[in-house]
Design a protein around this motif. Structure first.
Motif, PDB file in Angstrom:
ATOM      1  N   GLN A   1       0.841  -1.184   0.000  1.00 11.62           N
ATOM      2  CA  GLN A   1       0.000   0.000   0.000  1.00 11.62           C
ATOM      3  C   GLN A   1       0.885   1.246   0.000  1.00 11.62           C
ATOM      4  OE1 GLN A   1      -2.641   0.213   3.309  1.00 11.62           O
ATOM      5  NE2 GLN A   1      -3.468   2.207   2.726  1.00 11.62           N
ATOM      6  N   VAL A   2       0.678   2.094  -0.976  1.00 14.08           N
ATOM      7  CA  VAL A   2       1.474   3.306  -1.094  1.00 14.08           C
ATOM      8  C   VAL A   2       0.954   4.359  -0.125  1.00 14.08           C
ATOM      9  CG1 VAL A   2       2.187   5.171  -2.621  1.00 14.08           C
ATOM     10  CG2 VAL A   2       2.003   2.833  -3.508  1.00 14.08           C
ATOM     11  N   GLN A   3       1.872   4.968   0.596  1.00 16.16           N
ATOM     12  CA  GLN A   3       1.523   6.066   1.496  1.00 16.16           C
ATOM     13  C   GLN A   3       2.460   7.231   1.271  1.00 16.16           C
ATOM     14  OE1 GLN A   3       1.389   4.367   5.550  1.00 16.16           O
ATOM     15  NE2 GLN A   3      -0.786   4.849   5.521  1.00 16.16           N
ATOM     16  N   LEU A   4       1.887   8.410   1.246  1.00 13.19           N
ATOM     17  CA  LEU A   4       2.647   9.648   1.163  1.00 13.19           C
ATOM     18  C   LEU A   4       2.197  10.521   2.323  1.00 13.19           C
ATOM     19  CD1 LEU A   4       2.292  10.343  -2.676  1.00 13.19           C
ATOM     20  CD2 LEU A   4       4.206   9.259  -1.519  1.00 13.19           C
ATOM     21  N   VAL A   5       3.135  10.951   3.143  1.00  5.07           N
ATOM     22  CA  VAL A   5       2.796  11.718   4.338  1.00  5.07           C
ATOM     23  C   VAL A   5       3.579  13.018   4.348  1.00  5.07           C
ATOM     24  CG1 VAL A   5       2.696  11.729   6.844  1.00  5.07           C
ATOM     25  CG2 VAL A   5       2.301   9.597   5.599  1.00  5.07           C
ATOM     26  N   GLU A   6       2.852  14.129   4.274  1.00  2.00           N
ATOM     27  CA  GLU A   6       3.483  15.441   4.274  1.00  2.00           C
ATOM     28  C   GLU A   6       3.711  15.945   5.695  1.00  2.00           C
ATOM     29  OE1 GLU A   6       0.452  15.520   0.755  1.00  2.00           O
ATOM     30  OE2 GLU A   6       0.475  14.878   2.848  1.00  2.00           O
ATOM     31  N   SER A   7       4.725  16.782   5.841  1.00  2.42           N
ATOM     32  CA  SER A   7       4.992  17.437   7.117  1.00  2.42           C
ATOM     33  C   SER A   7       5.661  18.770   6.849  1.00  2.42           C
ATOM     34  CB  SER A   7       5.884  16.563   8.003  1.00  2.42           C
ATOM     35  OG  SER A   7       7.129  16.318   7.383  1.00  2.42           O
ATOM     36  N   GLY A   8       5.670  19.633   7.867  1.00  2.00           N
ATOM     37  CA  GLY A   8       6.392  20.889   7.775  1.00  2.00           C
ATOM     38  C   GLY A   8       5.564  22.112   7.467  1.00  2.00           C
ATOM     39  N   GLY A   9       4.268  21.950   7.302  1.00  2.00           N
ATOM     40  CA  GLY A   9       3.431  23.108   7.023  1.00  2.00           C
ATOM     41  C   GLY A   9       3.228  23.963   8.259  1.00  2.00           C
ATOM     42  N   GLY A  10       2.463  25.044   8.081  1.00  2.89           N
ATOM     43  CA  GLY A  10       2.159  25.908   9.215  1.00  2.89           C
ATOM     44  C   GLY A  10       1.916  27.326   8.790  1.00  2.89           C
ATOM     45  N   LEU A  11       2.078  28.222   9.747  1.00  2.00           N
ATOM     46  CA  LEU A  11       1.836  29.644   9.548  1.00  2.00           C
ATOM     47  C   LEU A  11       3.169  30.381   9.471  1.00  2.00           C
ATOM     48  CD1 LEU A  11      -0.122  32.092   9.563  1.00  2.00           C
ATOM     49  CD2 LEU A  11       0.062  32.052  12.069  1.00  2.00           C
ATOM     50  N   VAL A  12       3.296  31.243   8.467  1.00  2.00           N
ATOM     51  CA  VAL A  12       4.524  32.014   8.290  1.00  2.00           C
ATOM     52  C   VAL A  12       4.147  33.395   7.781  1.00  2.00           C
ATOM     53  CG1 VAL A  12       4.874  31.194   5.918  1.00  2.00           C
ATOM     54  CG2 VAL A  12       6.839  31.935   7.270  1.00  2.00           C
ATOM     55  N   GLN A  13       4.974  34.363   8.069  1.00  2.00           N
ATOM     56  CA  GLN A  13       4.719  35.719   7.593  1.00  2.00           C
ATOM     57  C   GLN A  13       5.212  35.896   6.163  1.00  2.00           C
ATOM     58  OE1 GLN A  13       6.541  38.328  10.537  1.00  2.00           O
ATOM     59  NE2 GLN A  13       4.572  38.538  11.590  1.00  2.00           N
ATOM     60  N   THR A  14       4.640  36.869   5.510  1.00  2.00           N
ATOM     61  CA  THR A  14       5.067  37.209   4.151  1.00  2.00           C
ATOM     62  C   THR A  14       6.570  37.442   4.120  1.00  2.00           C
ATOM     63  OG1 THR A  14       2.929  38.232   3.666  1.00  2.00           O
ATOM     64  CG2 THR A  14       4.790  38.852   2.276  1.00  2.00           C
ATOM     65  N   GLY A  15       7.205  36.839   3.124  1.00  2.00           N
ATOM     66  CA  GLY A  15       8.651  36.950   2.996  1.00  2.00           C
ATOM     67  C   GLY A  15       9.424  35.861   3.706  1.00  2.00           C
ATOM     68  N   GLY A  16       8.730  35.071   4.496  1.00  2.66           N
ATOM     69  CA  GLY A  16       9.381  34.007   5.241  1.00  2.66           C
ATOM     70  C   GLY A  16       9.567  32.742   4.417  1.00  2.66           C
ATOM     71  N   SER A  17      10.055  31.704   5.092  1.00  2.00           N
ATOM     72  CA  SER A  17      10.363  30.435   4.439  1.00  2.00           C
ATOM     73  C   SER A  17       9.758  29.271   5.211  1.00  2.00           C
ATOM     74  CB  SER A  17      11.878  30.230   4.355  1.00  2.00           C
ATOM     75  OG  SER A  17      12.491  31.228   3.589  1.00  2.00           O
ATOM     76  N   LEU A  18       9.453  28.221   4.469  1.00  5.09           N
ATOM     77  CA  LEU A  18       9.034  26.944   5.043  1.00  5.09           C
ATOM     78  C   LEU A  18       9.615  25.835   4.204  1.00  5.09           C
ATOM     79  CD1 LEU A  18       5.217  27.185   5.916  1.00  5.09           C
ATOM     80  CD2 LEU A  18       7.101  26.864   7.528  1.00  5.09           C
ATOM     81  N   ARG A  19       9.816  24.699   4.836  1.00  9.03           N
ATOM     82  CA  ARG A  19      10.284  23.522   4.106  1.00  9.03           C
ATOM     83  C   ARG A  19       9.294  22.391   4.350  1.00  9.03           C
ATOM     84  NH1 ARG A  19      15.106  21.952   1.812  1.00  9.03           N
ATOM     85  NH2 ARG A  19      15.519  19.703   1.702  1.00  9.03           N
TER      86      ARG A  19
END
Length: 124
Positions: A1-19
């Motif tokens: 069974q194929v599973q894909l699990v995302e992580s690392g999202g959230g709230l950030v201010q304009t101009g910021g970074s997320l991975r």
């Protein structure tokens, strides 16, 4: 069974970074191209970025080109999306997906497996 699990999202201010990261299991990871799609409120799910099975080829939507970088680690079965200079328009649920075959594609209907999605909110 194929599973894909995302992580690392959230709230950030304009101009910021997320991975964002996506951990895959249940298929031969290196044999699949991987993609990231964005689903903003009131809009259709749209292509963001894609990377080939070996990682040597990438493709980006014009809206994220120069700000987002997709990468993969086939030894760890993970794909990442580094997002810099974030804008309010980048606010969306981000989906990781995989496509049988080596080659990249911006077409949603060519991807076979999808993660559950993760929220990214960019505040102004």
């Amino acid at each position: 069974q194929v599973q894909l699990v995302e992580s690392g999202g959230g709230l950030v201010q304009t101009g910021g970074s997320l991975r964002l990261s996506c951990a895959a299991s249940g298929h031969t990871f290196g044999g699949y191209a991987m993609g990231w799609f964005l689903h903003a409120p009131g809009e259709e799910r749209q292509f963001g970025a894609s990377i080939s099975g070996g990682g040597g080829s990438t493709m980006y939507a014009d809206s994220v080109k120069g700000r987002f970088t997709v990468s993969r680690d086939n030894a760890k079965n993970t794909v990442s999306l580094q997002m810099n200079s974030l804008k309010a328009d980048d606010t969306a649920v981000y989906y990781c997906c995989s496509k049988r075959g080596y080659y990249i594609s911006p077409r949603l209907d060519e991807y076979d497996y999808w993660g559950q999605g993760i929220q990214v909110t960019v505040s102004s």
